[in-house]
Write a protein that holds these residues in place. Structure first.
Motif, PDB file in Angstrom:
ATOM      1  N   ARG A 142      -2.517  -9.215 -14.010  1.00  0.00           N
ATOM      2  CA  ARG A 142      -1.126  -9.051 -14.417  1.00  0.00           C
ATOM      3  C   ARG A 142      -0.241 -10.155 -13.843  1.00  0.00           C
ATOM      4  O   ARG A 142       0.620 -10.701 -14.533  1.00  0.00           O
ATOM      5  CB  ARG A 142      -0.599  -7.684 -13.988  1.00  0.00           C
ATOM      6  CG  ARG A 142      -1.208  -6.520 -14.761  1.00  0.00           C
ATOM      7  CD  ARG A 142      -0.433  -5.246 -14.531  1.00  0.00           C
ATOM      8  NE  ARG A 142       0.927  -5.368 -15.041  1.00  0.00           N
ATOM      9  CZ  ARG A 142       1.898  -4.506 -14.776  1.00  0.00           C
ATOM     10  NH1 ARG A 142       1.669  -3.473 -13.979  1.00  0.00           N
ATOM     11  NH2 ARG A 142       3.109  -4.669 -15.283  1.00  0.00           N
ATOM     12  N   GLU A 163       4.660  -4.220 -10.212  1.00  0.00           N
ATOM     13  CA  GLU A 163       3.487  -3.756  -9.463  1.00  0.00           C
ATOM     14  C   GLU A 163       2.830  -4.881  -8.665  1.00  0.00           C
ATOM     15  O   GLU A 163       2.508  -4.689  -7.481  1.00  0.00           O
ATOM     16  CB  GLU A 163       2.503  -3.082 -10.409  1.00  0.00           C
ATOM     17  CG  GLU A 163       3.003  -1.729 -10.920  1.00  0.00           C
ATOM     18  CD  GLU A 163       1.969  -1.005 -11.761  1.00  0.00           C
ATOM     19  OE1 GLU A 163       0.828  -1.506 -11.886  1.00  0.00           O
ATOM     20  OE2 GLU A 163       2.305   0.061 -12.298  1.00  0.00           O
ATOM     21  N   HIS A 198      -4.087  -6.228 -10.590  1.00  0.00           N
ATOM     22  CA  HIS A 198      -2.900  -6.940 -10.123  1.00  0.00           C
ATOM     23  C   HIS A 198      -3.074  -8.448 -10.288  1.00  0.00           C
ATOM     24  O   HIS A 198      -2.108  -9.154 -10.621  1.00  0.00           O
ATOM     25  CB  HIS A 198      -2.621  -6.610  -8.656  1.00  0.00           C
ATOM     26  CG  HIS A 198      -2.170  -5.205  -8.422  1.00  0.00           C
ATOM     27  ND1 HIS A 198      -1.295  -4.550  -9.260  1.00  0.00           N
ATOM     28  CD2 HIS A 198      -2.468  -4.310  -7.439  1.00  0.00           C
ATOM     29  CE1 HIS A 198      -1.062  -3.330  -8.811  1.00  0.00           C
ATOM     30  NE2 HIS A 198      -1.770  -3.168  -7.712  1.00  0.00           N
ATOM     31  N   ALA A 252       4.942  -5.533  -5.614  1.00  0.00           N
ATOM     32  CA  ALA A 252       4.727  -4.552  -4.545  1.00  0.00           C
ATOM     33  C   ALA A 252       3.403  -4.799  -3.840  1.00  0.00           C
ATOM     34  O   ALA A 252       3.308  -4.664  -2.609  1.00  0.00           O
ATOM     35  CB  ALA A 252       4.768  -3.141  -5.133  1.00  0.00           C
ATOM     36  N   ALA A 253       2.362  -5.173  -4.607  1.00  0.00           N
ATOM     37  CA  ALA A 253       1.054  -5.449  -4.001  1.00  0.00           C
ATOM     38  C   ALA A 253       1.122  -6.679  -3.103  1.00  0.00           C
ATOM     39  O   ALA A 253       0.514  -6.718  -2.023  1.00  0.00           O
ATOM     40  CB  ALA A 253       0.001  -5.644  -5.095  1.00  0.00           C
TER      41      ALA A 253
END
Length: 217
Positions: free
Chosen positions: A6, A161, A3, A164-165
């Motif tokens: 990204r 993603e 994460h 969301a993290a």
């Protein structure tokens, strides 16, 4: 750590794709132009590099959530906050600021990929595993990506993603989940005071609304 990579890669790409005129537009950070925010990202990248090469020999004292402190909203009196716009203006041309961020930012990204997640690092009088430290920065990168594009409607948003993290981490910091009716983006913006909730959103937040915003630092 995926994460981290990204979210950071997406943020660097978003900055690299900005036309020069966008550097003079306001950002989502009160009082800062986009160029000021990008200058702050250079300093953030330097902090990542410094921390990852600052080993600690003691047990961790913090994790990804407790790395962050809840602080008072900025007043503009902090010397570092005042320094950032002067540093940003000193670059003169956006291409020089882009180059510096790409140079230091790429190095920070490589260092993160090479880091041992279990290794202990020290920063701000805290000891964390490298994995927790990098996880904490997913929230930083995601919030600042939202700050970067706050007044740039055509700019790309953070990847789903990492969004969301980042939301999950903010919920850990808050000690309570945000209502499912809020998107990840809205939860982050409202949760950190980047926008005020509507009456319906405030009702959905319930008791949590009284504890917001969570200004982290």
């Amino acid at each position: 750590m995926d994460h981290f990579s990204r979210s950071w890669t997406a943020l660097l790409a978003a900055v690299a794709g900005l036309p020069d005129e966008d550097f003079e537009r306001p950002s989502g950070c009160a009082g800062w132009l986009v160029r000021d925010l990008v200058c702050h990202l250079v300093i953030d990248a330097q902090d990542v590099l410094i921390t990852l090469v600052t080993p600690a020999g003691t047990e961790p004292t913090a994790d990804a959530a407790t790395y962050w402190d809840i602080v008072e909203p900025p007043t503009g009196d902090d010397p570092l906050d005042a320094l950032i716009p002067r540093l940003a203006a000193a670059y003169g041309e956006p291409r020089l600021l882009k180059f510096h961020l790409d140079d230091v930012g790429s190095a920070a990204g490589r260092a993160a990929r090479l880091a041992d997640p279990a290794a202990r690092v020290a920063t701000q009088d805290k000891v964390l595993t490298a994995g927790d430290y990098l996880s904490a920065y997913v929230l930083e990168w995601t919030l600042h990506h939202l700050d970067l594009i706050a007044h740039l409607p055509s700019a790309a948003e953070p990847p789903a993603e990492p969004l969301a993290a980042a939301r999950a981490l903010l919920e850990r910091i808050a000690g309570a989940p945000f209502p499912a009716s809020l998107s990840d983006k809205d939860a982050l913006l409202i949760g950190t005071g980047r926008r005020a909730p509507s009456d319906a959103e405030k009702a959905a937040l319930g008791d949590l609304a009284a504890r917001l915003p969570l200004v982290i630092g």
